[in-house]
Design a protein around this motif. Structure first.
Motif, PDB file in Angstrom:
ATOM      1  N   ARG A  95     -19.951  19.242-148.777  1.00 24.53           N
ATOM      2  CA  ARG A  95     -19.018  18.353-147.562  1.00 24.53           C
ATOM      3  C   ARG A  95     -20.066  18.985-146.253  1.00 24.53           C
ATOM      4  NH1 ARG A  95     -16.064  20.723-151.475  1.00 24.53           N
ATOM      5  NH2 ARG A  95     -16.794  22.641-151.001  1.00 24.53           N
ATOM      6  N   TRP A  96     -19.726  18.232-145.369  1.00 22.20           N
ATOM      7  CA  TRP A  96     -20.584  18.517-143.973  1.00 22.20           C
ATOM      8  C   TRP A  96     -20.188  19.697-143.553  1.00 22.20           C
ATOM      9  CZ3 TRP A  96     -24.606  16.528-141.379  1.00 22.20           C
ATOM     10  CH2 TRP A  96     -24.618  16.894-140.138  1.00 22.20           C
ATOM     11  N   ALA A  97     -18.864  20.269-143.887  1.00 26.09           N
ATOM     12  CA  ALA A  97     -18.332  21.549-143.383  1.00 26.09           C
ATOM     13  C   ALA A  97     -19.055  22.897-144.016  1.00 26.09           C
ATOM     14  CB  ALA A  97     -16.926  21.514-142.958  1.00 26.09           C
ATOM     15  N   ASP A  98     -19.602  22.544-144.961  1.00 27.06           N
ATOM     16  CA  ASP A  98     -20.262  23.576-145.831  1.00 27.06           C
ATOM     17  C   ASP A  98     -21.338  24.270-145.112  1.00 27.06           C
ATOM     18  OD1 ASP A  98     -18.440  22.989-147.577  1.00 27.06           O
ATOM     19  OD2 ASP A  98     -19.568  22.305-149.111  1.00 27.06           O
ATOM     20  N   MET A  99     -22.076  23.615-144.080  1.00 29.33           N
ATOM     21  CA  MET A  99     -23.247  23.952-143.404  1.00 29.33           C
ATOM     22  C   MET A  99     -23.070  24.917-142.517  1.00 29.33           C
ATOM     23  SD  MET A  99     -26.114  20.886-143.431  1.00 29.33           S
ATOM     24  CE  MET A  99     -25.098  19.876-142.044  1.00 29.33           C
ATOM     25  N   HIS A 149     -26.816  19.548-146.611  1.00 25.59           N
ATOM     26  CA  HIS A 149     -25.867  18.513-146.836  1.00 25.59           C
ATOM     27  C   HIS A 149     -26.858  17.409-147.373  1.00 25.59           C
ATOM     28  CE1 HIS A 149     -23.287  15.244-146.129  1.00 25.59           C
ATOM     29  NE2 HIS A 149     -22.395  16.075-146.711  1.00 25.59           N
ATOM     30  N   ARG A 150     -26.202  16.427-148.263  1.00 22.03           N
ATOM     31  CA  ARG A 150     -26.659  15.349-148.642  1.00 22.03           C
ATOM     32  C   ARG A 150     -25.366  14.583-149.336  1.00 22.03           C
ATOM     33  NH1 ARG A 150     -29.964  17.649-153.348  1.00 22.03           N
ATOM     34  NH2 ARG A 150     -28.182  17.907-155.057  1.00 22.03           N
ATOM     35  N   TYR A 151     -25.382  13.362-149.696  1.00 22.60           N
ATOM     36  CA  TYR A 151     -24.576  12.703-150.417  1.00 22.60           C
ATOM     37  C   TYR A 151     -24.459  12.667-151.623  1.00 22.60           C
ATOM     38  CZ  TYR A 151     -23.658  11.410-145.552  1.00 22.60           C
ATOM     39  OH  TYR A 151     -23.319  11.137-144.119  1.00 22.60           O
TER      40      TYR A 151
END
Length: 157
Positions: free
Chosen positions: A11-15, A73-75
């Motif tokens: 998830r983007w918010a994991d960074m 982050h990656r998809y």
């Protein structure tokens, strides 16, 4: 023996402010893989299973994580392999590798272990592993051959 493979989306918010996945998020990834193994795959269990196995209660007694390289982050989801390294009378140790999917370069981002303890919440104390739980865990048993300490690669903050 078999290893359970769980594909975990990032998830983007994991960074964090450093631009890589925060160390705390790795614990969440391990939890997702562990829950998938113990509550979705264990016979008679699951959120609606109402069985008498792990869903009846277990607690984490210990986590140990070796961060091997930064994860950004990656998809593409990361692959988390989970297996059992030790089964005792009232505890089991799970091991994990957080890595790229097969064909994704073979990068390992973290290696970890978790000691889980079956727990009787009504009595407020640990309990022994049942015969059914032991049989389930044994399908994933791959005894440890020793510590797999870091190799000096970049670590996540």
């Amino acid at each position: 023996m078999a290893r359970h493979v769980y594909r975990c989306p990032l998830r983007w918010a994991d960074m964090d402010a450093y631009g890589h996945v925060n160390n705390v998020e790795f614990l969440r990834y391990l939890e997702e893989a562990r829950i998938d193994l113990m509550f979705r795959l264990a016979p008679g269990e699951g959120a609606a299973g109402g069985g008498t196995s792990f869903a009846g209660g277990s607690v984490v007694a210990r986590h140990e994580i070796d961060y091997r390289r930064q994860l950004v982050h990656r998809y593409e989801p990361v692959t988390i392999e989970v297996w059992v390294t030790e089964i005792r009378a009232a505890a089991a140790t799970l091991a994990y590798e957080v890595k790229d999917a097969p064909g994704g370069g073979g990068r390992v981002y973290a290696r970890a272990s978790t000691v889980i303890v079956p727990y009787d919440f009504d009595a407020g104390r640990p309990r022994r592993i049942t015969a059914d739980e032991r049989a389930f865990l044994e399908k994933y048993l791959e005894p440890s051959t020793g510590p797999s300490r870091g190799s000096g690669e970049a670590a996540a903050a």
